[in-house]
Design a protein around this motif. Structure first.
Motif, PDB file in Angstrom:
ATOM      1  N   VAL A   9       0.684  -0.845   0.210  1.00 43.73           N
ATOM      2  CA  VAL A   9       0.126  -0.319  -0.173  1.00 43.73           C
ATOM      3  C   VAL A   9       1.150   1.295  -0.069  1.00 43.73           C
ATOM      4  N   ARG A  10       0.829   2.417  -1.125  1.00 44.33           N
ATOM      5  CA  ARG A  10       1.545   3.156  -0.864  1.00 44.33           C
ATOM      6  C   ARG A  10       1.272   4.508  -0.834  1.00 44.33           C
ATOM      7  N   SER A  11      -1.108   4.530  -0.629  1.00 45.38           N
ATOM      8  CA  SER A  11      -1.603   5.541  -0.818  1.00 45.38           C
ATOM      9  C   SER A  11      -1.489   5.818   0.634  1.00 45.38           C
ATOM     10  N   VAL A  12      -1.740   5.065   1.397  1.00 49.36           N
ATOM     11  CA  VAL A  12      -1.437   5.379   3.389  1.00 49.36           C
ATOM     12  C   VAL A  12      -0.165   5.559   3.714  1.00 49.36           C
ATOM     13  N   THR A  13      -0.251   6.536   4.828  1.00 51.68           N
ATOM     14  CA  THR A  13       1.372   5.702   5.591  1.00 51.68           C
ATOM     15  C   THR A  13       0.637   6.084   7.205  1.00 51.68           C
ATOM     16  N   PHE A  14       1.511   4.854   7.779  1.00 53.88           N
ATOM     17  CA  PHE A  14       1.560   4.506   9.338  1.00 53.88           C
ATOM     18  C   PHE A  14       3.611   4.136   9.091  1.00 53.88           C
ATOM     19  N   ASP A  15       3.221   4.136  10.529  1.00 54.61           N
ATOM     20  CA  ASP A  15       4.235   3.813  11.567  1.00 54.61           C
ATOM     21  C   ASP A  15       4.402   2.526  11.557  1.00 54.61           C
ATOM     22  N   ALA A 142      -1.615  -0.233  25.840  1.00 57.55           N
ATOM     23  CA  ALA A 142      -1.049   1.018  26.311  1.00 57.55           C
ATOM     24  C   ALA A 142      -0.343   2.008  26.833  1.00 57.55           C
ATOM     25  N   ARG A 143       0.018   0.861  27.773  1.00 58.03           N
ATOM     26  CA  ARG A 143       1.182   0.900  28.524  1.00 58.03           C
ATOM     27  C   ARG A 143       2.608   1.758  28.355  1.00 58.03           C
ATOM     28  N   LEU A 144       2.642   0.653  26.896  1.00 59.72           N
ATOM     29  CA  LEU A 144       4.295   0.398  26.376  1.00 59.72           C
ATOM     30  C   LEU A 144       4.593   2.195  26.050  1.00 59.72           C
ATOM     31  N   PRO A 145       5.865   2.123  25.978  1.00 62.83           N
ATOM     32  CA  PRO A 145       6.164   4.227  26.265  1.00 62.83           C
ATOM     33  C   PRO A 145       5.756   4.247  24.328  1.00 62.83           C
ATOM     34  N   LYS A 146       5.647   5.724  23.586  1.00 63.71           N
ATOM     35  CA  LYS A 146       5.589   5.705  22.602  1.00 63.71           C
ATOM     36  C   LYS A 146       6.410   6.530  22.168  1.00 63.71           C
ATOM     37  N   ARG A 147       7.287   5.848  20.678  1.00 59.51           N
ATOM     38  CA  ARG A 147       8.084   6.639  20.060  1.00 59.51           C
ATOM     39  C   ARG A 147       7.728   6.776  18.764  1.00 59.51           C
ATOM     40  N   ALA A 148       8.167   8.265  18.461  1.00 57.07           N
ATOM     41  CA  ALA A 148       7.501   8.660  16.757  1.00 57.07           C
ATOM     42  C   ALA A 148       8.544   8.866  15.969  1.00 57.07           C
ATOM     43  N   SER A 149       8.476   7.193  15.254  1.00 51.46           N
ATOM     44  CA  SER A 149       9.433   6.957  14.580  1.00 51.46           C
ATOM     45  C   SER A 149       8.273   6.154  12.362  1.00 51.46           C
ATOM     46  N   PRO A 150       7.890   7.705  12.304  1.00 45.95           N
ATOM     47  CA  PRO A 150       7.237   7.090  11.393  1.00 45.95           C
ATOM     48  C   PRO A 150       7.613   6.665  10.470  1.00 45.95           C
ATOM     49  N   THR A 151       7.377   5.158   9.198  1.00 46.96           N
ATOM     50  CA  THR A 151       7.726   4.831   8.126  1.00 46.96           C
ATOM     51  C   THR A 151       6.524   5.745   7.087  1.00 46.96           C
ATOM     52  N   ARG A 152       7.646   5.853   5.735  1.00 49.36           N
ATOM     53  CA  ARG A 152       6.280   5.153   4.623  1.00 49.36           C
ATOM     54  C   ARG A 152       6.104   4.198   4.224  1.00 49.36           C
ATOM     55  N   HIS A 153       4.644   3.321   3.657  1.00 54.26           N
ATOM     56  CA  HIS A 153       4.457   2.017   3.011  1.00 54.26           C
ATOM     57  C   HIS A 153       5.153   1.555   1.974  1.00 54.26           C
ATOM     58  N   GLY A 154       6.062   0.359   2.078  1.00 54.62           N
ATOM     59  CA  GLY A 154       6.081  -0.167   0.663  1.00 54.62           C
ATOM     60  C   GLY A 154       8.477   0.584   1.654  1.00 54.62           C
ATOM     61  N   SER A 155       8.906   0.578   2.414  1.00 58.91           N
ATOM     62  CA  SER A 155      10.116   0.738   2.927  1.00 58.91           C
ATOM     63  C   SER A 155      10.602   0.160   3.769  1.00 58.91           C
ATOM     64  N   THR A 156      11.848   0.026   3.532  1.00 54.82           N
ATOM     65  CA  THR A 156      13.105  -0.777   4.670  1.00 54.82           C
ATOM     66  C   THR A 156      12.663  -2.108   5.354  1.00 54.82           C
ATOM     67  N   ILE A 157      11.168  -2.395   6.151  1.00 57.14           N
ATOM     68  CA  ILE A 157      10.924  -3.781   5.565  1.00 57.14           C
ATOM     69  C   ILE A 157      10.662  -4.871   5.590  1.00 57.14           C
ATOM     70  N   PRO A 158      11.876  -6.113   5.923  1.00 50.16           N
ATOM     71  CA  PRO A 158      11.646  -7.618   5.000  1.00 50.16           C
ATOM     72  C   PRO A 158      10.544  -8.054   4.378  1.00 50.16           C
ATOM     73  N   PRO A 159      10.968  -8.893   2.870  1.00 49.35           N
ATOM     74  CA  PRO A 159       9.172  -9.236   3.157  1.00 49.35           C
ATOM     75  C   PRO A 159       8.625 -10.246   3.779  1.00 49.35           C
ATOM     76  N   SER A 160       7.270 -10.638   3.435  1.00 49.89           N
ATOM     77  CA  SER A 160       6.627 -11.604   4.497  1.00 49.89           C
ATOM     78  C   SER A 160       6.356 -12.809   4.010  1.00 49.89           C
ATOM     79  N   ARG A 161       6.168 -13.744   3.985  1.00 50.48           N
ATOM     80  CA  ARG A 161       5.243 -15.113   3.548  1.00 50.48           C
ATOM     81  C   ARG A 161       3.698 -14.778   4.156  1.00 50.48           C
ATOM     82  N   ALA A 162       3.210 -13.765   4.311  1.00 50.44           N
ATOM     83  CA  ALA A 162       1.899 -13.319   4.194  1.00 50.44           C
ATOM     84  C   ALA A 162       0.967 -13.967   3.350  1.00 50.44           C
ATOM     85  N   GLN A 163       0.653 -14.206   3.699  1.00 51.83           N
ATOM     86  CA  GLN A 163      -0.940 -14.686   2.964  1.00 51.83           C
ATOM     87  C   GLN A 163      -2.088 -14.471   3.793  1.00 51.83           C
ATOM     88  N   SER A 164      -2.766 -14.938   4.490  1.00 56.19           N
ATOM     89  CA  SER A 164      -3.851 -14.269   5.255  1.00 56.19           C
ATOM     90  C   SER A 164      -4.535 -14.756   6.968  1.00 56.19           C
TER      91      SER A 164
END
Length: 174
Positions: A9-15, A142-164
């Motif tokens: 997904v390239r049209s929506v960004t999330f962290d 919700a108790r975990l510390p929040k860190r600001a480090s948003p990344t754009r979709h499609g970047s830096t994360i290794p490929p997944s075997r995910a199916q469903s």
């Protein structure tokens, strides 16, 4: 506990970095610290194809899951894969007056619980059990510390075997 993410997904960004941290925390909460998890972020069209192929339902959905510890090709290390439809999640977030990150977190928790054997469609009792466990994990996150480090979709994360897994919320097994 390896977590593999891939986004189509390239049209929506999330962290993505935040979701990686949350996935590891979720795995810890469910006692799967040595498990391997795949997470795939897709658009509605691709999700509709998965839902049609694996569930026989010709519509998009919010989340699908493939458990790897059941069926003929079970694995002790691989917990499974969670697929999330980001556009559907964004619509649900807007309808529920939540952020996209909050909605993605809820869907990730839901998907991982399906991979761990929870199934709200089995019975009302099981639905209540799963809902309680979701609430407990979300409160813990919700108790975990929040860190600001948003990344754009499609970047830096290794490929997944995910199916469903599913927003009408059904569990799938390979």
């Amino acid at each position: 506990m390896p977590v593999h993410m891939q986004s189509f997904v390239r049209s929506v960004t999330f962290d993505q970095a935040r979701l990686d941290r949350l996935a590891r925390a979720i795995l810890s909460d469910v006692g799967e610290t040595s498990a391997e998890l795949g997470i795939l972020f897709v658009g509605d069209q691709r999700m509709r194809g998965f839902n049609r192929q694996y569930r026989g339902k010709d519509r998009t959905t919010d989340v699908l899951a493939f458990a790897m510890r059941e069926g003929p090709h079970s694995s002790e290390i691989l917990l499974g894969d969670v697929v999330i439809a980001v556009p559907t999640a964004a619509r649900q977030a807007k309808q529920g007056h939540r952020s996209l990150d909050e909605e993605l977190t809820v869907l990730l928790v839901h998907g991982v619980l399906h991979l761990c054997g929870y199934d709200h469609e089995r019975s009302e009792k099981e639905a209540r059990r799963m809902h309680r466990r979701e609430r407990m994990i979300l409160q813990s996150l919700a108790r975990l510390p929040k860190r600001a480090s948003p990344t754009r979709h499609g970047s830096t994360i290794p490929p997944s075997r995910a199916q469903s897994m599913d927003g009408s919320h059904a569990m799938l097994h390979r």
